[in-house]
Design a protein around this motif. Structure first.
Motif, mmCIF file in Angstrom:
data_model
loop_
_atom_site.group_PDB
_atom_site.id
_atom_site.type_symbol
_atom_site.label_atom_id
_atom_site.label_comp_id
_atom_site.label_asym_id
_atom_site.label_seq_id
_atom_site.Cartn_x
_atom_site.Cartn_y
_atom_site.Cartn_z
ATOM 1 N N THR A 196 4.181 1.917 -17.753
ATOM 2 C CA THR A 196 4.810 2.390 -16.517
ATOM 3 C C THR A 196 6.066 1.602 -16.176
ATOM 4 O O THR A 196 7.077 2.192 -15.772
ATOM 5 C CB THR A 196 3.815 2.301 -15.346
ATOM 6 O OG1 THR A 196 2.684 3.124 -15.636
ATOM 7 C CG2 THR A 196 4.451 2.774 -14.045
ATOM 8 N N LEU A 197 6.025 0.287 -16.321
ATOM 9 C CA LEU A 197 7.172 -0.539 -15.949
ATOM 10 C C LEU A 197 8.408 -0.165 -16.757
ATOM 11 O O LEU A 197 9.493 0.033 -16.195
ATOM 12 C CB LEU A 197 6.847 -2.018 -16.142
ATOM 13 C CG LEU A 197 8.010 -2.996 -15.908
ATOM 14 C CD1 LEU A 197 8.518 -2.899 -14.478
ATOM 15 C CD2 LEU A 197 7.592 -4.430 -16.240
ATOM 16 N N THR A 198 8.259 -0.059 -18.074
ATOM 17 C CA THR A 198 9.409 0.279 -18.913
ATOM 18 C C THR A 198 9.935 1.667 -18.583
ATOM 19 O O THR A 198 11.150 1.892 -18.537
ATOM 20 C CB THR A 198 9.035 0.200 -20.402
ATOM 21 O OG1 THR A 198 8.633 -1.131 -20.723
ATOM 22 C CG2 THR A 198 10.214 0.573 -21.294
ATOM 23 N N LEU A 199 9.039 2.615 -18.344
ATOM 24 C CA LEU A 199 9.454 3.978 -18.010
ATOM 25 C C LEU A 199 10.245 3.992 -16.705
ATOM 26 O O LEU A 199 11.265 4.692 -16.588
ATOM 27 C CB LEU A 199 8.233 4.886 -17.903
ATOM 28 C CG LEU A 199 8.491 6.383 -17.687
ATOM 29 C CD1 LEU A 199 9.367 6.952 -18.801
ATOM 30 C CD2 LEU A 199 7.170 7.144 -17.606
ATOM 31 N N GLU A 200 9.802 3.214 -15.732
ATOM 32 C CA GLU A 200 10.515 3.157 -14.448
ATOM 33 C C GLU A 200 11.880 2.492 -14.612
ATOM 34 O O GLU A 200 12.887 2.973 -14.064
ATOM 35 C CB GLU A 200 9.671 2.401 -13.426
ATOM 36 C CG GLU A 200 10.260 2.451 -12.028
ATOM 37 C CD GLU A 200 9.353 1.828 -10.966
ATOM 38 O OE1 GLU A 200 9.707 1.911 -9.778
ATOM 39 O OE2 GLU A 200 8.299 1.241 -11.338
ATOM 40 N N LEU A 201 11.948 1.396 -15.363
ATOM 41 C CA LEU A 201 13.232 0.728 -15.599
ATOM 42 C C LEU A 201 14.201 1.648 -16.340
ATOM 43 O O LEU A 201 15.397 1.696 -16.023
ATOM 44 C CB LEU A 201 13.004 -0.557 -16.400
ATOM 45 C CG LEU A 201 12.283 -1.697 -15.675
ATOM 46 C CD1 LEU A 201 11.889 -2.788 -16.660
ATOM 47 C CD2 LEU A 201 13.153 -2.281 -14.567
ATOM 48 N N LEU A 202 13.691 2.390 -17.303
ATOM 49 C CA LEU A 202 14.518 3.327 -18.059
ATOM 50 C C LEU A 202 15.036 4.434 -17.154
ATOM 51 O O LEU A 202 16.202 4.833 -17.251
ATOM 52 C CB LEU A 202 13.720 3.917 -19.218
ATOM 53 C CG LEU A 202 14.428 4.966 -20.082
ATOM 54 C CD1 LEU A 202 15.709 4.408 -20.695
ATOM 55 C CD2 LEU A 202 13.493 5.481 -21.178
ATOM 56 N N SER A 203 14.201 4.929 -16.267
ATOM 57 C CA SER A 203 14.610 5.988 -15.342
ATOM 58 C C SER A 203 15.763 5.524 -14.464
ATOM 59 O O SER A 203 16.750 6.256 -14.265
ATOM 60 C CB SER A 203 13.421 6.404 -14.454
ATOM 61 O OG SER A 203 12.321 6.794 -15.232
ATOM 62 N N ILE A 204 15.643 4.311 -13.931
ATOM 63 C CA ILE A 204 16.705 3.772 -13.077
ATOM 64 C C ILE A 204 17.993 3.580 -13.878
ATOM 65 O O ILE A 204 19.089 3.911 -13.410
ATOM 66 C CB ILE A 204 16.255 2.440 -12.450
ATOM 67 C CG1 ILE A 204 15.064 2.668 -11.514
ATOM 68 C CG2 ILE A 204 17.405 1.787 -11.680
ATOM 69 C CD1 ILE A 204 14.426 1.390 -11.006
ATOM 70 N N ALA A 205 17.857 3.054 -15.097
ATOM 71 C CA ALA A 205 19.036 2.836 -15.936
ATOM 72 C C ALA A 205 19.755 4.154 -16.217
ATOM 73 O O ALA A 205 20.991 4.226 -16.168
ATOM 74 C CB ALA A 205 18.617 2.173 -17.247
ATOM 75 N N GLU A 206 18.987 5.196 -16.506
ATOM 76 C CA GLU A 206 19.605 6.501 -16.797
ATOM 77 C C GLU A 206 20.299 7.059 -15.560
ATOM 78 O O GLU A 206 21.363 7.698 -15.675
ATOM 79 C CB GLU A 206 18.545 7.454 -17.334
ATOM 80 C CG GLU A 206 18.128 7.086 -18.761
ATOM 81 C CD GLU A 206 16.955 7.891 -19.287
ATOM 82 O OE1 GLU A 206 16.801 7.967 -20.520
ATOM 83 O OE2 GLU A 206 16.174 8.437 -18.473
ATOM 84 N N GLN A 207 19.740 6.828 -14.384
ATOM 85 C CA GLN A 207 20.432 7.266 -13.163
ATOM 86 C C GLN A 207 21.761 6.530 -13.007
ATOM 87 O O GLN A 207 22.779 7.154 -12.674
ATOM 88 C CB GLN A 207 19.545 7.002 -11.937
ATOM 89 C CG GLN A 207 18.466 8.068 -11.744
ATOM 90 C CD GLN A 207 17.661 7.826 -10.482
ATOM 91 O OE1 GLN A 207 16.870 6.899 -10.432
ATOM 92 N NE2 GLN A 207 17.846 8.660 -9.481
ATOM 93 N N ILE A 208 21.756 5.235 -13.222
ATOM 94 C CA ILE A 208 22.986 4.447 -13.099
ATOM 95 C C ILE A 208 24.040 4.940 -14.081
ATOM 96 O O ILE A 208 25.237 5.000 -13.759
ATOM 97 C CB ILE A 208 22.685 2.954 -13.354
ATOM 98 C CG1 ILE A 208 21.810 2.400 -12.242
ATOM 99 C CG2 ILE A 208 23.973 2.147 -13.473
ATOM 100 C CD1 ILE A 208 21.293 1.004 -12.514
ATOM 101 N N LEU A 209 23.601 5.324 -15.269
ATOM 102 C CA LEU A 209 24.525 5.763 -16.320
ATOM 103 C C LEU A 209 24.900 7.238 -16.205
ATOM 104 O O LEU A 209 25.603 7.771 -17.058
ATOM 105 C CB LEU A 209 23.892 5.495 -17.690
ATOM 106 C CG LEU A 209 23.651 4.011 -18.014
ATOM 107 C CD1 LEU A 209 22.816 3.871 -19.281
ATOM 108 C CD2 LEU A 209 24.972 3.267 -18.166
ATOM 109 N N GLY A 210 24.412 7.898 -15.149
ATOM 110 C CA GLY A 210 24.755 9.305 -14.923
ATOM 111 C C GLY A 210 23.950 10.284 -15.746
ATOM 112 O O GLY A 210 24.296 11.471 -15.814
ATOM 113 N N LYS A 211 22.862 9.832 -16.352
ATOM 114 C CA LYS A 211 22.000 10.711 -17.152
ATOM 115 C C LYS A 211 20.883 11.259 -16.248
ATOM 116 O O LYS A 211 19.697 10.956 -16.419
ATOM 117 C CB LYS A 211 21.421 9.942 -18.341
ATOM 118 C CG LYS A 211 22.485 9.339 -19.259
ATOM 119 C CD LYS A 211 21.847 8.509 -20.369
ATOM 120 C CE LYS A 211 22.887 7.829 -21.251
ATOM 121 N NZ LYS A 211 23.648 8.789 -22.073
#
Length: 279
Positions: A196-211
């Motif tokens: 869950t932690l990695t999935l949440e961090l990845l989700s936030i990163a993709e939002q920051i990157l416009g994905k």
């Protein structure tokens, strides 16, 4: 870390009366932490926070981290049956800072970055645990570049340590390097789809990157978990809004307003809901 580690460093290197340090240390409960001892010293006026942490890092964490890295390198020299992975540290410079919040709302509302909790991390050996927790300490106390090196060494030395990869993803996001998360997070999720932690961090990163479409799919996956954070509905609505999925964003802002408790997020969700509903 235990208070005795800080006491030993300050007793040797701090330019203060060691008798006073001993008196403060004697007031601590058994198994007191570094943070408890530090707070007591600051309250007494004996030393300031920056003076304590400078000594703790330069005289304690950095040498300890280097000793660990050197020991791992020595062990690797003894066992050349496997070709070591190529380390490629990305963090450099004296101006690196670790932030516990990140912006996904165009400067209107900082979002808290989920931070690895030592009690939730899974370790296969005591050395792996020692390395990962040391890296977390170093990152939080002002040396993220050294923390990155230790985490990379740990990933190589402990059969692709999932805990080290989780912490590395957090470190990159917290230092403003969202793009560096992507490969590590996907690699970690390939090995542990329930992470869950990695999935949440990845989700936030993709939002920051416009994905935003990718982030939308990640949050929808998170919301299928047994334990769900109300903030995920907020983050999902935000990703859907950026993806021009207006109706879906409206519905998820409504869900967040029904269950979410963070006052700032509620105010933001309410304002976006009103704006989107007028369109």
């Amino acid at each position: 870390m235990k208070a005795d580690a800080l006491h030993a460093i300050l007793s040797e290197h701090a330019k203060v009366d060691t008798n006073q340090l001993d008196m403060l240390y004697a007031q601590l409960p058994e198994d007191a932490t570094v943070a408890q001892y530090r707070a007591l010293i600051i309250k007494s006026g004996l030393l300031k926070y920056n003076d304590i942490m400078t000594l703790f890092i330069t005289k304690g964490l950095v040498p300890k981290g280097q000793n660990f890295v050197d020991r791992i390198a020595t062990e690797r020299e003894k066992t050349r049956s496997q070709t070591p992975l190529k380390h490629d540290p990305k963090l450099a410079g004296d101006d690196l800072t670790v932030n516990l919040e990140v912006d996904i709302t165009n400067g209107k509302l900082p979002i808290e970055i989920p931070t690895p909790n030592s009690s939730d991390l899974h370790f296969n050996s005591s050395d792996e645990k020692q390395a990962v927790l040391l890296a977390l300490d170093m990152a939080k106390h002002g040396d993220p570049a050294e923390a990155e090196v230790i985490l990379l060494e740990t990933i190589e030395s402990f059969e692709n340590s999932l805990a080290a990869m989780q912490c590395l993803c957090w470190l990159y996001l917290a230092t403003g390097h969202a793009d560096l998360i992507l490969g590590w997070a996907r690699r970690n999720l390939d090995k542990n789809q329930s992470d869950t932690l990695t999935l949440e961090l990845l989700s936030i990163a993709e939002q920051i990157l416009g994905k935003h479409l990718l982030a939308t799919a990640r949050y929808q996956r998170l919301l299928q978990k047994d334990k769900v954070k109300s903030s995920w509905y907020f983050m999902l609505a935000r990703a859907q809004e950026e993806s021009q999925c207006t109706q879906e964003a409206i519905e998820n802002y409504k869900i967040y307003l029904a269950i979410g408790k963070d006052p700032k997020q509620r105010d933001y969700a309410q304002s976006r809901l009103e704006e989107l509903s007028r369109k």
